[in-house]
Design an enzyme around this catalytic site. Structure first.
Site, PDB file in Angstrom:
ATOM      1  N   LYS A 177      22.025  27.129  58.786  1.00 17.30           N
ATOM      2  CA  LYS A 177      22.030  27.046  60.236  1.00 17.30           C
ATOM      3  C   LYS A 177      23.597  26.702  60.729  1.00 17.30           C
ATOM      4  O   LYS A 177      24.037  25.655  60.372  1.00 17.30           O
ATOM      5  CB  LYS A 177      21.226  25.893  60.570  1.00 17.30           C
ATOM      6  CG  LYS A 177      21.133  25.914  62.343  1.00 17.30           C
ATOM      7  CD  LYS A 177      20.441  24.865  62.704  1.00 17.30           C
ATOM      8  CE  LYS A 177      21.405  23.438  62.746  1.00 17.30           C
ATOM      9  NZ  LYS A 177      22.330  23.832  63.961  1.00 17.30           N
ATOM     10  N   GLU A 194      29.897  16.465  53.714  1.00 20.93           N
ATOM     11  CA  GLU A 194      31.244  16.816  54.094  1.00 20.93           C
ATOM     12  C   GLU A 194      31.425  16.144  55.590  1.00 20.93           C
ATOM     13  O   GLU A 194      31.081  16.822  56.389  1.00 20.93           O
ATOM     14  CB  GLU A 194      31.914  17.968  53.895  1.00 20.93           C
ATOM     15  CG  GLU A 194      33.261  18.339  53.777  1.00 20.93           C
ATOM     16  CD  GLU A 194      34.276  18.382  55.122  1.00 20.93           C
ATOM     17  OE1 GLU A 194      34.629  17.372  55.628  1.00 20.93           O
ATOM     18  OE2 GLU A 194      34.329  19.599  55.502  1.00 20.93           O
ATOM     19  N   CYS A 217      38.292  17.970  60.411  1.00 17.22           N
ATOM     20  CA  CYS A 217      37.715  16.812  59.779  1.00 17.22           C
ATOM     21  C   CYS A 217      39.079  16.166  59.254  1.00 17.22           C
ATOM     22  O   CYS A 217      38.993  14.911  58.955  1.00 17.22           O
ATOM     23  CB  CYS A 217      36.613  17.166  58.863  1.00 17.22           C
ATOM     24  SG  CYS A 217      36.789  18.648  57.926  1.00 17.22           S
ATOM     25  N   GLU A 245      37.158   8.700  64.755  1.00 18.37           N
ATOM     26  CA  GLU A 245      37.448   9.851  64.853  1.00 18.37           C
ATOM     27  C   GLU A 245      37.336  10.267  66.051  1.00 18.37           C
ATOM     28  O   GLU A 245      36.268  10.076  66.890  1.00 18.37           O
ATOM     29  CB  GLU A 245      36.618  10.844  63.799  1.00 18.37           C
ATOM     30  CG  GLU A 245      37.006  12.310  63.756  1.00 18.37           C
ATOM     31  CD  GLU A 245      36.108  12.816  62.977  1.00 18.37           C
ATOM     32  OE1 GLU A 245      34.939  12.777  62.756  1.00 18.37           O
ATOM     33  OE2 GLU A 245      36.482  13.893  62.135  1.00 18.37           O
TER      34      GLU A 245
HETATM   35  P1  NAD Z   1      26.569  17.114  64.158  1.00 15.19           P
HETATM   36  O1  NAD Z   1      26.742  16.358  62.914  1.00 15.19           O
HETATM   37  O2  NAD Z   1      25.788  16.632  65.128  1.00 15.19           O
HETATM   38  O3  NAD Z   1      26.454  18.634  64.147  1.00 15.19           O
HETATM   39  C1  NAD Z   1      26.601  19.479  62.912  1.00 15.19           C
HETATM   40  C2  NAD Z   1      25.670  20.208  62.436  1.00 15.19           C
HETATM   41  O4  NAD Z   1      24.248  19.373  62.198  1.00 15.19           O
HETATM   42  C3  NAD Z   1      25.213  21.072  63.664  1.00 15.19           C
HETATM   43  O5  NAD Z   1      24.924  22.491  63.294  1.00 15.19           O
HETATM   44  C4  NAD Z   1      23.999  20.383  64.172  1.00 15.19           C
HETATM   45  O6  NAD Z   1      23.204  21.459  64.895  1.00 15.19           O
HETATM   46  C5  NAD Z   1      23.677  19.874  63.015  1.00 15.19           C
HETATM   47  N1  NAD Z   1      22.492  18.770  63.217  1.00 15.19           N
HETATM   48  C6  NAD Z   1      22.474  17.811  64.212  1.00 15.19           C
HETATM   49  N2  NAD Z   1      21.636  16.920  63.962  1.00 15.19           N
HETATM   50  C7  NAD Z   1      20.964  17.131  62.894  1.00 15.19           C
HETATM   51  C8  NAD Z   1      19.930  16.460  61.970  1.00 15.19           C
HETATM   52  N3  NAD Z   1      19.362  15.532  62.414  1.00 15.19           N
HETATM   53  N4  NAD Z   1      19.769  17.193  60.717  1.00 15.19           N
HETATM   54  C9  NAD Z   1      20.459  17.935  60.375  1.00 15.19           C
HETATM   55  N5  NAD Z   1      21.276  18.865  61.139  1.00 15.19           N
HETATM   56  C10 NAD Z   1      21.704  18.446  62.265  1.00 15.19           C
HETATM   57  O7  NAD Z   1      28.418  16.965  64.752  1.00 15.19           O
HETATM   58  P2  NAD Z   1      28.602  17.381  66.314  1.00 15.19           P
HETATM   59  O8  NAD Z   1      27.864  16.797  67.282  1.00 15.19           O
HETATM   60  O9  NAD Z   1      28.653  18.982  66.386  1.00 15.19           O
HETATM   61  O10 NAD Z   1      29.989  16.752  66.151  1.00 15.19           O
HETATM   62  C11 NAD Z   1      30.045  15.484  66.477  1.00 15.19           C
HETATM   63  C12 NAD Z   1      31.169  14.939  65.541  1.00 15.19           C
HETATM   64  O11 NAD Z   1      30.919  15.435  64.070  1.00 15.19           O
HETATM   65  C13 NAD Z   1      32.681  15.099  65.845  1.00 15.19           C
HETATM   66  O12 NAD Z   1      33.163  14.516  66.849  1.00 15.19           O
HETATM   67  C14 NAD Z   1      33.168  14.940  64.363  1.00 15.19           C
HETATM   68  O13 NAD Z   1      33.212  13.466  64.210  1.00 15.19           O
HETATM   69  C15 NAD Z   1      32.140  15.394  63.420  1.00 15.19           C
HETATM   70  N6  NAD Z   1      32.602  16.637  62.983  1.00 15.19           N
HETATM   71  C16 NAD Z   1      33.039  16.736  61.698  1.00 15.19           C
HETATM   72  C17 NAD Z   1      33.277  18.078  61.027  1.00 15.19           C
HETATM   73  C18 NAD Z   1      33.745  18.088  59.769  1.00 15.19           C
HETATM   74  O14 NAD Z   1      34.231  19.319  59.458  1.00 15.19           O
HETATM   75  N7  NAD Z   1      33.667  17.225  59.026  1.00 15.19           N
HETATM   76  C19 NAD Z   1      32.681  19.157  61.796  1.00 15.19           C
HETATM   77  C20 NAD Z   1      32.204  19.043  63.087  1.00 15.19           C
HETATM   78  C21 NAD Z   1      32.042  17.722  63.586  1.00 15.19           C
END
Ligand code: NAD
Ligand code: MN
Length: 497
Positions: free
Chosen positions: A202, A276, A310, A407
């Site tokens: 996804k 990650e 990240c 972050e």
């Molecule tokens: P997020 O963790 O909400 O989303 C990442 C992915 O997880 C998306 O595909 C999302 O749809 C999915 N997701 C959301 N809730 C889920 C759940 N309960 N179970 C399974 N999947 C789920 O991150 P975000 O809201 O897009 O970004 C917010 C913060 O995340 C950023 O500010 C940053 O701190 C962090 N981030 C880190 C990375 C990285 O590469 N490590 C990448 C993006 C975001």
């Protein structure tokens, strides 16, 4: 010769400061290759695009100008179940296929991506907001490189774990974020497929387009039906992937909060897990460093991909003796950054990925100022439409300030200083994260000594944000566990027997 030698007057050279920032307007230079984005994308299940059982769709907009660019299917539990079922059916044949044959498919995917590199770069920029020069020169070629690299492993698995047998795990559920949509897909798919697993993946709800375009490549490459299934949607869809009983492993990249939830959810299930998560990387500049190069490294470390990285170098640690010089040069360099339309080839900092992320960044910066941080932003004109944030420094802060601890995931750099190497290490490690760090010095021995003391998955020496498919990447502490890339990353998708 007269005893009196004439004193030669030495004129002190004054370095010219060239400022291109807002001094004059450039003609726009937008990338003109067509992005090939469909008006609507169904779910990619069992080798074809299907209507969602949910009957629901959502819009994908471009953060560049807030215009709708496509409509994406919203997968519910029944859709996710169908994807797992297709992956389960495909597993026996795919896992039994000779490694060399699986490798051929991976090579084919890599080449198809190269063939359509421009198109994918434009689509990535339109959907996610990153500058076209980054999508074109980094994201797409690096994604192809991951498929090439893992294609090479597929027929050499006996060398990945000498003396042992490496067996695929089964059906793997993968959830990826919005900051490097296509590249994170490549990091996840390539090793899983090389080993003979099948996949339900996804993409993030704000950046699904290039994953769905990649599904077209999967179809064109003739990959057996069901080996890769791509379902779209937001957190609920992700949670359904995590919870599905058929998953042998979950691989997640995203926020630390969601990562913790997934870990709790999987406790006791026997499913494998790699996470990650976030980071708050230290970029450490010693007084013996080549200052101009270090300044470029600071700029790259925090402003690459609008700081949606990240492993960004979001905490600058600069030795006190050179702090004034570094700050002067850094501010000057920031004035030359071009912020704006990500499709323009001259743009250095593009659009913030979503309205929600822009809101989070603004709020965290406001909180930082309220806590007493001194904010610096160069003058820059931001486009009226779309989501944009000026490159920002937060000075006058200590380790307890929120902008130093948390972050931000945006173009915001916090500035700290240090006097001794011990203090640098102490401060760099004083974080709940441990994903990346940079060390700038002209002494190799110093770099090596500091690098071994940093609790950080990657430590770059006199560079930052360097990536290679052969090099494992991953975190310590709340940055997660497991590695991606290299032999170590490959082993995460197999069972040693
Ligand atoms: P997020 O963790 O909400 O989303 C990442 C992915 O997880 C998306 O595909 C999302 O749809 C999915 N997701 C959301 N809730 C889920 C759940 N309960 N179970 C399974 N999947 C789920 O991150 P975000 O809201 O897009 O970004 C917010 C913060 O995340 C950023 O500010 C940053 O701190 C962090 N981030 C880190 C990375 C990285 O590469 N490590 C990448 C993006 C975001
Ligand atoms: Mn989008």
């Amino acid at each position: 010769m007269s005893a009196k030698t004439k004193k030669v007057e030495v004129k002190k050279a004054v370095a010219r400061e060239l400022l291109f920032g807002d001094l004059w307007d450039f003609d726009p230079a937008p990338e003109s290759a067509p992005a090939g984005i469909s008006e609507r994308y169904g779910l990619f299940i069992g080798g074809e695009f299907v209507e969602p059982r949910s009957g629901e769709w959502f819009d994908s907009i471009s953060p560049r100008n807030e215009e709708k660019i496509s409509e994406i299917a919203l997968a519910n539990d029944a859709d996710v179940d169908a994807a797992y079922s297709a992956a389960g059916k495909a597993f026996p044949a795919w896992s039994k296929l000779a490694g060399a044959e699986r490798g051929k498919y991976l090579y084919r995917l890599a080449r198809l991506l190269q063939d359509r590199a421009r198109e994918f770069a434009v689509a990535e920029t339109l959907d996610g907001g990153k500058p076209i020069k980054e999508a074109r020169d980094f994201d797409v070629p690096m994604a192809a490189a991951h498929f090439f690299y893992h294609a090479g492993w597929a027929d050499k698995l006996e060398y990945a774990a000498p003396g042992r047998d490496l067996k695929p795990l089964g059906v793997v559920g993968q959830v990826i974020p919005w900051n490097f949509p296509l590249l994170m897909l490549a990091w996840k798919l390539a090793p899983a497929l090389a080993l003979g697993n099948t996949v339900v993946l996804k993409p993030s709800e704000t950046t699904s387009v290039t994953a769905l375009k990649f599904a077209e490549l999967i179809r064109d490459a003739g990959l057996p039906k069901g080996v890769v299934n791509i379902v779209t949607g937001a957190g609920d869809t992700g949670a359904a992937i995590v919870r599905h009983p058929a998953a042998a492993k979950i691989a997640f990249t995203g926020s630390t909060g969601v990562g913790k939830w997934i870990q709790r959810e999987l406790a006791g299930t026997g499913k494998r897990l790699t996470l990650e998560l976030g980071g708050k990387g230290a970029n450490i500049i010693f007084e013996d460093a080549a200052i101009d190069q270090a300044v470029e490294g600071i700029i790259n470390g925090i402003f690459f991909n609008q700081g949606h990285v990240c492993c960004a170098g979001s905490r600058l640690l600069v030795q006190e003796s050179i702090e004034a010089e570094v700050m002067k040069k850094l501010k000057l360099r920031m004035k030359s950054l071009r912020v704006g339309d990500p499709l323009d080839k001259n743009t250095d900092i593009g659009a913030i990925n979503s309205k929600a992320q822009l809101g989070r960044i603004s709020e965290m910066v406001e909180n930082g100022v309220a806590e007493g941080a001194e904010m610096y932003q160069p003058e820059c004109k931001l486009p009226k439409k779309g989501f944009y944030f000026a490159p920002t420094l937060m000075g006058g802060v200590s380790q307890s300030h929120s902008v130093v601890k948390d972050e931000i995931f945006g173009p915001v750099l916090s500035i700290l200083n240090f006097r001794t190497p011990e203090e640098a290490v102490e401060k760099a490690n004083n974080t709940s994260y441990g994903l990346s760090a940079g060390v700038w010095t002209d002494k190799g021995s110093k770099y090596l000594q500091i690098a071994t003391q940093l609790k950080s998955g990657v430590v770059w020496g006199n560079s930052f944000n360097k990536f290679d498919p052969t090099s494992p990447f991953g975190g310590f502490k709340q940055s997660g566990f497991g590695r991606e890339g290299g032999r170590q990353g490959l082993l995460e998708y197999g069972e040693l027997v």
